[in-house]
Design an enzyme around this catalytic site. Sequence first.
Site, PDB file in Angstrom:
ATOM      1  N   LYS A 175       2.821  78.220  70.904  1.00  0.00           N
ATOM      2  CA  LYS A 175       2.767  76.836  70.397  1.00  0.00           C
ATOM      3  C   LYS A 175       4.166  76.222  70.434  1.00  0.00           C
ATOM      4  CE  LYS A 175       2.016  73.658  66.630  1.00  0.00           C
ATOM      5  NZ  LYS A 175       1.687  73.336  65.239  1.00  0.00           N
ATOM      6  N   ARG A 217       6.668  69.141  69.164  1.00  0.00           N
ATOM      7  CA  ARG A 217       7.895  69.440  68.397  1.00  0.00           C
ATOM      8  C   ARG A 217       8.784  70.399  69.183  1.00  0.00           C
ATOM      9  NH1 ARG A 217       5.327  70.788  64.530  1.00  0.00           N
ATOM     10  NH2 ARG A 217       5.128  68.648  63.821  1.00  0.00           N
ATOM     11  N   GLY A 252      -2.216  71.381  60.064  1.00  0.00           N
ATOM     12  CA  GLY A 252      -2.658  70.013  60.375  1.00  0.00           C
ATOM     13  C   GLY A 252      -3.897  69.982  61.256  1.00  0.00           C
ATOM     14  N   THR A 274      12.241  68.154  55.558  1.00  0.00           N
ATOM     15  CA  THR A 274      10.778  68.158  55.566  1.00  0.00           C
ATOM     16  C   THR A 274      10.261  69.019  54.426  1.00  0.00           C
ATOM     17  OG1 THR A 274       8.780  68.749  56.789  1.00  0.00           O
ATOM     18  CG2 THR A 274      10.747  70.016  57.321  1.00  0.00           C
ATOM     19  N   ASP A 292      -4.227  71.146  64.264  1.00  0.00           N
ATOM     20  CA  ASP A 292      -4.222  72.166  65.320  1.00  0.00           C
ATOM     21  C   ASP A 292      -5.613  72.716  65.653  1.00  0.00           C
ATOM     22  OD1 ASP A 292      -1.537  71.996  65.867  1.00  0.00           O
ATOM     23  OD2 ASP A 292      -0.956  73.714  64.641  1.00  0.00           O
ATOM     24  N   GLY A 296       4.338  74.106  57.347  1.00  0.00           N
ATOM     25  CA  GLY A 296       4.082  74.433  58.750  1.00  0.00           C
ATOM     26  C   GLY A 296       5.261  74.047  59.628  1.00  0.00           C
ATOM     27  N   ASP A 300       9.447  63.380  62.628  1.00  0.00           N
ATOM     28  CA  ASP A 300       8.265  62.609  62.259  1.00  0.00           C
ATOM     29  C   ASP A 300       7.301  62.727  63.418  1.00  0.00           C
ATOM     30  OD1 ASP A 300       7.309  61.000  59.946  1.00  0.00           O
ATOM     31  OD2 ASP A 300       6.753  59.662  61.589  1.00  0.00           O
TER      32      ASP A 300
END
Length: 198
Positions: A177, A183, A155, A8, A157, A12, A70
């Site tokens: 989180k 995730r 993103g 990636t 969030d 973040g 993803d």
Amino acid sequence: MRRLVLATRNRGKIVELQEMLADLPLEIVGVASYPEAPEVAETGKTFRDNAYLKAKAIADFTHEMTLADDSGLEVDYLKGEPGVYSARYGEIGWNDQQRYEYLLSKLNNVPENLRKARFRSVVVVYDPGTGQSEFTEGSVEGVILTEPRGSNGFGYDPVFYFPEYQKTMAELPAVQKNALSHRGWAIQKMVPQLQKLI
Ligand code: ITT
């Protein structure tokens, strides 16, 4: 120690994945450690397809065990948009804030009871030695606010609200989180698979 490459380029995600995997006896490196590694076109129609494309392309290049995520946001009122296009929603070159503002503009005047959404993540670990891959998934339900709140995370969030915590994802500390995010769930399920591969 066995090496695990994170396929990636999203800062973040890299920070979160490194925190979540820190207790495993693995040497975790980002794809940035391989400056010549290919940019992977996300041509798949599903999170699963795109996760696999990323992991396989990077593993084929590095010959190392590779993990890809993803993920994206699905908004019910927008029939699942932005979904797999979450990172590319709106215009090319926009930053996270421009993308969530665009999302908010699409939900202008939509009442709270119609603003349900979820984050989804598919994580894959691909082992180039055996050609085997393991997939896990996670999701988390919430509501899209009318204005951003909080500055943690990345993103979407700041506009993703958890009614049960009365906080947005961007108002939660990273540890929290990671414990309850899409995730986070996918990685928790992947840890036993990784332990088998190590
Ligand atoms: P890589 O492909 O390099 O991993 P990316 O950002 O392009 O980076 P994706 O294609 O998986 O990754 O797109 C995921 C997008 O979904 C991401 O850019 C955010 O806009 C959104 N997203 C995913 N997880 C999120 C999270 O935990 N918080 C907020 N937004 C998230």
